[in-house]
Design an enzyme around this catalytic site. Structure first.
Site, PDB file in Angstrom:
ATOM      1  N   GLU A 250     -48.744 -17.852  32.750  1.00 21.80           N
ATOM      2  CA  GLU A 250     -48.334 -17.763  31.337  1.00 21.80           C
ATOM      3  C   GLU A 250     -47.670 -16.411  31.187  1.00 21.80           C
ATOM      4  OE1 GLU A 250     -48.331 -20.313  29.493  1.00 21.80           O
ATOM      5  OE2 GLU A 250     -49.512 -21.516  30.862  1.00 21.80           O
TER       6      GLU A 250
ATOM      7  N   CYS B 246     -48.419 -11.902  23.314  1.00 22.71           N
ATOM      8  CA  CYS B 246     -47.301 -12.660  23.891  1.00 22.71           C
ATOM      9  C   CYS B 246     -46.675 -13.543  22.819  1.00 22.71           C
ATOM     10  CB  CYS B 246     -47.802 -13.495  25.047  1.00 22.71           C
ATOM     11  SG  CYS B 246     -49.322 -14.328  24.647  1.00 22.71           S
TER      12      CYS B 246
HETATM   13  P1  NAD Z   1     -47.543  -7.087  33.580  1.00 25.45           P
HETATM   14  O1  NAD Z   1     -46.746  -8.218  34.120  1.00 25.45           O
HETATM   15  O2  NAD Z   1     -46.981  -5.727  33.631  1.00 25.45           O
HETATM   16  O3  NAD Z   1     -48.932  -7.016  34.384  1.00 25.45           O
HETATM   17  C1  NAD Z   1     -49.773  -8.147  34.487  1.00 25.45           C
HETATM   18  C2  NAD Z   1     -50.706  -7.948  35.661  1.00 25.45           C
HETATM   19  O4  NAD Z   1     -49.960  -8.046  36.863  1.00 25.45           O
HETATM   20  C3  NAD Z   1     -51.389  -6.575  35.699  1.00 25.45           C
HETATM   21  O5  NAD Z   1     -52.712  -6.738  36.124  1.00 25.45           O
HETATM   22  C4  NAD Z   1     -50.565  -5.842  36.738  1.00 25.45           C
HETATM   23  O6  NAD Z   1     -51.260  -4.793  37.337  1.00 25.45           O
HETATM   24  C5  NAD Z   1     -50.322  -6.962  37.704  1.00 25.45           C
HETATM   25  N1  NAD Z   1     -49.272  -6.779  38.712  1.00 25.45           N
HETATM   26  C6  NAD Z   1     -48.018  -6.291  38.576  1.00 25.45           C
HETATM   27  N2  NAD Z   1     -47.366  -6.371  39.757  1.00 25.45           N
HETATM   28  C7  NAD Z   1     -48.226  -6.937  40.639  1.00 25.45           C
HETATM   29  C8  NAD Z   1     -48.163  -7.302  42.024  1.00 25.45           C
HETATM   30  N3  NAD Z   1     -47.070  -7.123  42.760  1.00 25.45           N
HETATM   31  N4  NAD Z   1     -49.246  -7.866  42.587  1.00 25.45           N
HETATM   32  C9  NAD Z   1     -50.373  -8.077  41.882  1.00 25.45           C
HETATM   33  N5  NAD Z   1     -50.496  -7.744  40.581  1.00 25.45           N
HETATM   34  C10 NAD Z   1     -49.438  -7.193  39.972  1.00 25.45           C
HETATM   35  O7  NAD Z   1     -47.971  -7.505  32.103  1.00 25.45           O
HETATM   36  P2  NAD Z   1     -48.782  -6.666  31.018  1.00 25.45           P
HETATM   37  O8  NAD Z   1     -47.959  -5.536  30.536  1.00 25.45           O
HETATM   38  O9  NAD Z   1     -50.172  -6.393  31.490  1.00 25.45           O
HETATM   39  O10 NAD Z   1     -48.895  -7.753  29.853  1.00 25.45           O
HETATM   40  C11 NAD Z   1     -47.851  -8.005  28.975  1.00 25.45           C
HETATM   41  C12 NAD Z   1     -47.083  -9.236  29.399  1.00 25.45           C
HETATM   42  O11 NAD Z   1     -47.950 -10.350  29.488  1.00 25.45           O
HETATM   43  C13 NAD Z   1     -46.033  -9.615  28.371  1.00 25.45           C
HETATM   44  O12 NAD Z   1     -44.866 -10.003  29.050  1.00 25.45           O
HETATM   45  C14 NAD Z   1     -46.661 -10.797  27.642  1.00 25.45           C
HETATM   46  O13 NAD Z   1     -45.736 -11.674  27.051  1.00 25.45           O
HETATM   47  C15 NAD Z   1     -47.429 -11.441  28.749  1.00 25.45           C
HETATM   48  N6  NAD Z   1     -48.516 -12.280  28.249  1.00 25.45           N
HETATM   49  C16 NAD Z   1     -48.324 -13.623  28.193  1.00 25.45           C
HETATM   50  C17 NAD Z   1     -49.317 -14.445  27.712  1.00 25.45           C
HETATM   51  C18 NAD Z   1     -49.130 -15.930  27.628  1.00 25.45           C
HETATM   52  O14 NAD Z   1     -50.092 -16.635  27.405  1.00 25.45           O
HETATM   53  N7  NAD Z   1     -47.921 -16.430  27.806  1.00 25.45           N
HETATM   54  C19 NAD Z   1     -50.518 -13.886  27.267  1.00 25.45           C
HETATM   55  C20 NAD Z   1     -50.691 -12.501  27.344  1.00 25.45           C
HETATM   56  C21 NAD Z   1     -49.680 -11.704  27.839  1.00 25.45           C
END
Ligand code: NAD
Length: 532
Positions: A284, A318
Site C-alpha cells: 500500500e 496516505c
Molecule cells: P518510506 O517509503 O520512506 O519508508 C517506508 C519503510 O520502508 C520504512 O520502514 C523505511 O525504512 C523502509 N525502507 C526504505 N527503503 C528500504 C529498503 N531498501 N529496504 C527495506 N526497507 C526500506 O515511507 P514513509 O515516509 O515511512 O511513509 C510515508 C509513505 O507511506 C507515503 O508515501 C504514504 O502515502 C505511504 N503510506 C501509504 C499507506 C497506504 O495504505 N496506501 C498508508 C500509510 C503510508
C-alpha cells in the site's frame, strides 16, 4: 461480528487524560534502549540512532540500533526455526493470542501505545487514540473474524467425494516493512500474516521505534512465541540485502512510499530464479488524494472536509486531501472563512492538548515540505492563501498551507509531498464535468477521493467517472479516517496492490490453499463405458 473499539475523547478531567499525562512524563524522564527482537534475544548492539520528539528535537526518547546483515540473517533464521511449530499450532490457539493482544492494548497498554505514538510520531492525543489504540485493536479483532470466514470457504463435495481446502500458510518467511505514520498499520503488517500461520521479519520505520517497542511487548505478553515476529531496526538497506536474496522469501508486506515499493519489486524480479516460491508482493503506497466540490455542496461541510482532510496529523496520512477542485460560486462563499480558520489552527507540542497539529516527522520531510513552499512562492500560477511558513528551531514545524493555482497540470496536483499542503483549483461552475475528467488521471495515484455535492445526479455521475481514481471513495465526507471493518482500505495504480488491509482480501494473500479430494468409491478398473 467484532465491533469497533470505542474512541476515548481525553476531555479535561477524564481518567484517560490523566493516565496519558503521567505516561508522557514517564517517557520524558528517561532515555531507553529500543532493542531488536530476534528469536528470544533482545539485541541492543551495533550503530545507535536517536529517537527524538519531532516537535522538540532536543528531547531524545530512546536509542535504536541499525540492523546489520548478520542481524537480518539471524532474524530470518529465528523465524524459520519456529515456522513449523507455529503453522502446526491450531488456528484457534493462534487467534487467541491476537485477541489477547487486543485486550491488553485496550486496557493495560492503552496509555503506553497512545503516549509513545504521540511523542515519537508527533500525533495529537486524538490522532494517536484513533490510530495506535482503536485501529490496531480493530485490526487484531476483525482479522480473526475475517480469517474464520476465509477458512469457512470450502469447495463443493458431492456423493462419493469429499473435497476440502487446507488453508496453508506460505512456505518461508514474510518480510514486513512499515511506514512511520500509522502505528496500527505497522503492527498489522507482520501480524496479519502471522495470524494465518506465517512467520515474519518486521522492519519498522526508524521514527516509529518507540511505539514499535510497545507492540513487541504486547505481543510477548499475549503469548506470541518468540521468533514468530522478529523486529529488526534501521534503514532496512542491510536487511533487504539479505532478505530479498533469500530462497525462503515468501512475501513482502509493505506500506510506505511508491518509490520504495517499486524498488523492492524490482529487486524481487532480479532474484526470481533464486526463490522457492513466487513471493507474494503486497504494498500500500503513496497518494494524491482529492476533494471535488460541486456548486451544490454544503459550504460548512466543504470547509470542514478540507481542513480536517488536509491538515490532521500534518497531512501525513496516505489518504490526506492534497488537491481540491472547488466550484467558483461555492469558493466565493467559503474562501475567507476557510483561510481564517486555517490561519487559526493551533500547532505545537502534542503534550499541550489544545493543539490541533504538531510537527512533521523528520528533517527529510521538513526539507521536502519547505522546498515545496519555496517553489510555490515563486511559481507564476500560485497564490499562497494561508500558511506558507516553516521553522525548525524547536521541532519540524510547517504551517498548514493553502495555495490556489490556475494550472491544474502543475506539480501541486500530481506530486505527493506528505505534509500540510493543500492546492486548490477553482473552476467555473459550468466546467464541472471537464474538471472531473481532468482530475481522474492527472496524478499517477488512485488511493482516496471525495465528492462533495447535494445534487444526487452529480454524485452518481462523479462516482462513475472516478470509479478507478480511488480505492476508497467518499461522498460528502473528507477522504481520510477509514475504519477497520467499515471502509476496508487500499488503492490501485501507483497507490498499491489494493489488497485492503483489515479485510479478508489481505488475509487471502498470506495463505496458499491446498485442495484435497477424498474419493469414497475409487474405481477398481481402468476401462470407460464407451470402450464396451
Ligand atoms: P518510506 O517509503 O520512506 O519508508 C517506508 C519503510 O520502508 C520504512 O520502514 C523505511 O525504512 C523502509 N525502507 C526504505 N527503503 C528500504 C529498503 N531498501 N529496504 C527495506 N526497507 C526500506 O515511507 P514513509 O515516509 O515511512 O511513509 C510515508 C509513505 O507511506 C507515503 O508515501 C504514504 O502515502 C505511504 N503510506 C501509504 C499507506 C497506504 O495504505 N496506501 C498508508 C500509510 C503510508
Amino acid at each position: 461480528m467484532a465491533t469497533n473499539e470505542p474512541v476515548k475523547d481525553y476531555a479535561p478531567g477524564s481518567a484517560e487524560r490523566s493516565d496519558i499525562v503521567e505516561e508522557i512524563q514517564r517517557l520524558r524522564s528517561s532515555t531507553i534502549d529500543l532493542p531488536m527482537y530476534i528469536g528470544d534475544e533482545l539485541r541492543a548492539s551495533g550503530e545507535k540512532f536517536d529517537v527524538v520528539e519531532p516537535h522538540n528535537t532536543a528531547q531524545v526518547l530512546g536509542y535504536g540500533f541499525k540492523a546489520r546483515r548478520e542481524d537480518a540473517q539471524d532474524a530470518i533464521d529465528a523465524a524459520l526455526a519456529v515456522s513449523e511449530a507455529w503453522r502446526n499450532t491450531s488456528f484457534e490457539d493462534r487467534a487467541s493470542i491476537f485477541l489477547r493482544a487486543a485486550d491488553l492494548l485496550a486496557d493495560e497498554y492503552r496509555s503506553a501505545i497512545v503516549a509513545t505514538s504521540m511523542l515519537g510520531q508527533s500525533k495529537t492525543v486524538y490522532q494517536a487514540e484513533i490510530d495506535a489504540a482503536c485501529e490496531l485493536i480493530d485490526f487484531w479483532r476483525f482479522n480473526v473474524e475475517f480469517a474464520r470466514q476465509l477458512q469457512a470457504i470450502q469447495p463443493l463435495s458431492v456423493p462419493g467425494v469429499i473435497n476440502s481446502f487446507d488453508h496453508r500458510p506460505l512456505e518461508g518467511f514474510v518480510y514486513a516493512i512499515s511506514p512511520f505514520n500509522f502505528t496500527s498499520i505497522a503492527a498489522n503488517l507482520p501480524t496479519a500474516p502471522a495470524l494465518m500461520g506465517n512467520v515474519a521479519v518486521w522492519k519498522p520505520a526508524m521514527t516509529q521505534m518507540l511505539s514499535a517497542d510497545v507492540i513487541m511487548k504486547v505481543l510477548n505478553q499475549a503469548g506470541l512465541p518468540a521468533g514468530v515476529v522478529n523486529l529488526v531496526s534501521g534503514d532496512g538497506i542491510a536487511v533487504s540485502d539479505v532478505a530479498l536474496k533469500h530462497r525462503d522469501l515468501a512475501g513482502i508486506h509493505f506500506t510506505g512510499s511508491t518509490g520504495v515499493f517499486q524498488h523492492l519489486w524490482h529487486e524481487v524480479s532480479q532474484n526470481l530464479t533464486n526463490y522457492r516460491s513466487y513471493p507474494r508482493l503486497v504494498g500500500e503506497t503513496g497518494g494524491k488524494d482529492f476533494i471535488v466540490a460541486h456548486r451544490s455542496a454544503d459550504p460548512e461541510v466543504t470547509k470542514v472536509a478540507l481542513i480536517r482532510g488536509a491538515y490532521e496529523y500534518q497531512g501525513q496520512k496516505c489518504s490526506a486531501a492534497s488537491r481540491a477542485y472547488v466550484s467558483a460560486s461555492l469558493w466565493n462563499v467559503i474562501k475567507d472563512e476557510l483561510v481564517a480558520e486555517i490561519e487559526s489552527l493551533t500547532q505545537g507540542d502534542v503534550a499541550d492538548f489544545r493543539n490541533f497539529m504538531s510537527a512533521v516527522i523528520d528533517e527529510k520531510s521538513f526539507a521536502r515540505n519547505s522546498a515545496v513552499i519555496d517553489r510555490a512562492r515563486s511559481a507564476s500560477d500560485v497564490s499562497i492563501l494561508a500558511g506558507g511558513t516553516y521553522n525548525k528551531d524547536i521541532g519540524y514545524f510547517v504551517r498548514p498551507t493553502l495555495i490556489q493555482s490556475t494550472n491544474p497540470e502543475a506539480e501541486w496536483f500530481t506530486a505527493e509531498y506528505f505534509g500540510p499542503f493543500l492546492a486548490v483549483y477553482v473552476f467555473d461552475d459550468n466546467d464541472f464535468e471537464k474538471v472531473v475528467h481532468q482530475l481522474e488521471s492527472v496524478a499517477p495515484y488512485a488511493l482516496t477521493g471525495s465528492i462533495l455535492a447535494e445534487d444526487e445526479t452529480i454524485i452518481e455521475w462523479t462516482s462513475q467517472v472516478l470509479r478507478f481514481a480511488a480505492g476508497n471513495f467518499y461522498i460528502n465526507d473528507k477522504p481520510t479516517g477509514a475504519v477497520v471493518g467499515q471502509q476496508p482500505f487500499g488503492g490501485s495504480r501507483a497507490s498499491g496492490t489494493n489488497d485492503k488491509a483489515g479485510a479478508i482480501h489481505n488475509l487471502m494473500r498470506w495463505v496458499s490453499p491446498r485442495a484435497i479430494k477424498r474419493n469414497l468409491n475409487p474405481p477398481t478398473a481402468y476401462p470407460y463405458p464407451h470402450m464396451d
